[in-house]
Scaffold this active site. Structure first.
Site, PDB file in Angstrom:
ATOM      1  N   ARG A 139       0.854  -1.185   0.000  1.00  0.00           N
ATOM      2  CA  ARG A 139       0.000   0.000   0.000  1.00  0.00           C
ATOM      3  C   ARG A 139       0.896   1.243   0.000  1.00  0.00           C
ATOM      4  O   ARG A 139       2.045   1.194   0.451  1.00  0.00           O
ATOM      5  CB  ARG A 139      -0.900   0.016   1.233  1.00  0.00           C
ATOM      6  CG  ARG A 139      -1.816  -1.199   1.370  1.00  0.00           C
ATOM      7  CD  ARG A 139      -2.610  -1.112   2.671  1.00  0.00           C
ATOM      8  NE  ARG A 139      -3.504  -2.255   2.846  1.00  0.00           N
ATOM      9  CZ  ARG A 139      -3.188  -3.375   3.482  1.00  0.00           C
ATOM     10  NH1 ARG A 139      -1.965  -3.500   4.021  1.00  0.00           N
ATOM     11  NH2 ARG A 139      -4.058  -4.358   3.599  1.00  0.00           N
ATOM     12  N   LYS A 163      -1.884  -1.995   8.093  1.00  0.00           N
ATOM     13  CA  LYS A 163      -2.927  -1.238   8.770  1.00  0.00           C
ATOM     14  C   LYS A 163      -2.888  -1.452  10.275  1.00  0.00           C
ATOM     15  O   LYS A 163      -3.335  -0.614  11.042  1.00  0.00           O
ATOM     16  CB  LYS A 163      -4.295  -1.645   8.213  1.00  0.00           C
ATOM     17  CG  LYS A 163      -4.516  -1.193   6.771  1.00  0.00           C
ATOM     18  CD  LYS A 163      -5.912  -1.514   6.312  1.00  0.00           C
ATOM     19  CE  LYS A 163      -6.158  -0.977   4.910  1.00  0.00           C
ATOM     20  NZ  LYS A 163      -7.534  -1.255   4.437  1.00  0.00           N
ATOM     21  N   HIS A 234      -2.922   1.972  -5.767  1.00  0.00           N
ATOM     22  CA  HIS A 234      -3.557   0.702  -5.422  1.00  0.00           C
ATOM     23  C   HIS A 234      -3.727  -0.221  -6.621  1.00  0.00           C
ATOM     24  O   HIS A 234      -3.908  -1.422  -6.457  1.00  0.00           O
ATOM     25  CB  HIS A 234      -4.908   0.968  -4.759  1.00  0.00           C
ATOM     26  CG  HIS A 234      -5.134   0.157  -3.521  1.00  0.00           C
ATOM     27  ND1 HIS A 234      -4.345   0.284  -2.398  1.00  0.00           N
ATOM     28  CD2 HIS A 234      -6.047  -0.805  -3.222  1.00  0.00           C
ATOM     29  CE1 HIS A 234      -4.766  -0.547  -1.468  1.00  0.00           C
ATOM     30  NE2 HIS A 234      -5.782  -1.227  -1.949  1.00  0.00           N
ATOM     31  N   ARG A 237      -1.372  -3.119  -6.652  1.00  0.00           N
ATOM     32  CA  ARG A 237      -1.770  -4.172  -5.704  1.00  0.00           C
ATOM     33  C   ARG A 237      -2.790  -5.092  -6.355  1.00  0.00           C
ATOM     34  O   ARG A 237      -2.688  -6.316  -6.269  1.00  0.00           O
ATOM     35  CB  ARG A 237      -2.326  -3.485  -4.452  1.00  0.00           C
ATOM     36  CG  ARG A 237      -2.578  -4.362  -3.258  1.00  0.00           C
ATOM     37  CD  ARG A 237      -2.947  -3.452  -2.080  1.00  0.00           C
ATOM     38  NE  ARG A 237      -3.405  -4.195  -0.939  1.00  0.00           N
ATOM     39  CZ  ARG A 237      -2.604  -4.756  -0.043  1.00  0.00           C
ATOM     40  NH1 ARG A 237      -1.294  -4.659  -0.191  1.00  0.00           N
ATOM     41  NH2 ARG A 237      -3.096  -5.406   0.991  1.00  0.00           N
ATOM     42  N   HIS A 260      -3.557  -9.227   4.075  1.00  0.00           N
ATOM     43  CA  HIS A 260      -4.972  -9.166   4.435  1.00  0.00           C
ATOM     44  C   HIS A 260      -5.200  -9.833   5.789  1.00  0.00           C
ATOM     45  O   HIS A 260      -4.755 -10.954   6.019  1.00  0.00           O
ATOM     46  CB  HIS A 260      -5.829  -9.878   3.377  1.00  0.00           C
ATOM     47  CG  HIS A 260      -5.928  -9.121   2.088  1.00  0.00           C
ATOM     48  ND1 HIS A 260      -6.355  -9.690   0.910  1.00  0.00           N
ATOM     49  CD2 HIS A 260      -5.642  -7.820   1.786  1.00  0.00           C
ATOM     50  CE1 HIS A 260      -6.345  -8.784  -0.056  1.00  0.00           C
ATOM     51  NE2 HIS A 260      -5.915  -7.648   0.459  1.00  0.00           N
ATOM     52  N   TYR A 269     -10.909 -11.012  -5.503  1.00  0.00           N
ATOM     53  CA  TYR A 269     -10.115 -11.287  -6.690  1.00  0.00           C
ATOM     54  C   TYR A 269     -10.611 -12.498  -7.472  1.00  0.00           C
ATOM     55  O   TYR A 269     -10.154 -12.729  -8.594  1.00  0.00           O
ATOM     56  CB  TYR A 269      -8.641 -11.455  -6.315  1.00  0.00           C
ATOM     57  CG  TYR A 269      -8.052 -10.172  -5.802  1.00  0.00           C
ATOM     58  CD1 TYR A 269      -7.857  -9.091  -6.661  1.00  0.00           C
ATOM     59  CD2 TYR A 269      -7.747  -9.995  -4.460  1.00  0.00           C
ATOM     60  CE1 TYR A 269      -7.362  -7.890  -6.196  1.00  0.00           C
ATOM     61  CE2 TYR A 269      -7.247  -8.803  -3.989  1.00  0.00           C
ATOM     62  CZ  TYR A 269      -7.055  -7.755  -4.862  1.00  0.00           C
ATOM     63  OH  TYR A 269      -6.572  -6.552  -4.399  1.00  0.00           O
TER      64      TYR A 269
END
Length: 289
Positions: A139, A163, A234, A237, A260, A269
């Site tokens: 990211r 994150k 993004h 990614r 994730h 995806y």
């Protein structure tokens, strides 16, 4: 901010994103007058959230409501309000996986990287940043927060802070490591800042936020004249995840690389692998019409 960072364990980027929403809410309710949180009521919360959400994309509207809930819980925790006004924050409609991720194509990535002028110091920096985005799917905020001590050169590994506050260790591909090392030796300005990537102009320090990396991507795409899906970071990614899926990687492997926290995040995806999905289609009774 201390409450969000220590009690809620939120990432700095999340906290930074929350603050403008809370400030806008208080300004909407109290204007230039004195902020008296005890005067807040559920109607104030609902009206503000509904009015603002109408002008936003669903993802940003969800960030708004999350910021409001967090602030109102904190206000109640402090005793500034007695009612749980966080429960009055409306829920933003969010259909599961509404759209297919827009990932940059591999040939576009190669064209973009080839267009970078690595004879300049800024070019060396931008090339290393774009490689990190394309090869590891980082990211923008993760690239910004990368520090010199996060790179284990002897083991060929990279510590990425996503994150959450936890470190996600990733293998450092040889070409990415070479690009970063070249920038550090030949392109990085002298600075006491421990961030890997620094601004090219004064003040010589790390980027102030993810928008700095976004600017690098946007200018590179414009310079290369590429018709990319978006102008943001993004897309690399999404492009990496799509490419891995097409080459047989499992959703678990993709999710582990992308950091994730929840398996559901990676399932989006499955929508891009149309060829694989077609094998699951049930034949139409009676043959093709």
């Amino acid at each position: 901010m201390t409450y969000l960072r220590e009690a809620r364990a939120l990432a700095t980027a999340t906290i930074v994103n929350y603050v403008p929403f809370v400030r806008a809410f208080l300004n909407d309710r109290f204007g230039k007058g004195r902020v008296t949180l005890s005067r807040l009521c559920a109607g104030d919360v609902v009206r503000f959230a509904q009015r603002q959400a109408q002008r936003m994309q669903p993802k940003r509207a969800k960030l708004l409501t999350a910021a409001l809930r967090s602030f109102l819980r904190y206000a109640r925790y402090r005793g500034d309000i007695t009612l749980d006004l966080s429960a009055a924050v409306p829920v933003v409609a969010n259909w599961a996986m509404p759209s297919i991720p827009r990932g940059i194509a591999p040939d576009q990535t190669r064209q973009l990287l080839a267009s970078i002028d690595r004879r300049s110091k800024t070019g060396l920096r931008d090339y290393a940043i774009l490689l990190l985005l394309a090869r590891l799917g980082l990211r923008a905020g993760e690239v910004v927060s990368l520090e010199l001590g996060d790179i284990d050169w002897s083991a060929g590994r990279l510590c990425v802070r996503g994150k959450s506050t936890q470190c996600n260790e990733l293998p450092l591909p040889a070409d990415v490591g070479k690009a970063i090392a070249t920038y550090l030796i030949r392109g990085r300005p002298r600075s006491t800042c421990r961030r890997v990537f620094l601004r090219a102009r004064a003040p010589i320090t790390g980027f102030s936020g993810p928008s700095g990396v976004g600017s690098v991507v946007r200018h590179a795409i414009q310079h290369a004249g590429i018709d990319a899906p978006t102008r943001g970071a993004h897309q690399f990614r999404h492009g990496l995840a799509t490419e891995m899926l097409c080459h047989g990687a499992s959703l678990g492997e993709i999710g582990e690389l992308l950091g994730h926290q929840h398996p559901q995040t990676t399932t989006i995806y499955t929508k891009v692998d149309i060829k694989a999905l077609r094998t699951l289609a049930v034949p139409w009774p009676g043959g093709v019409q």
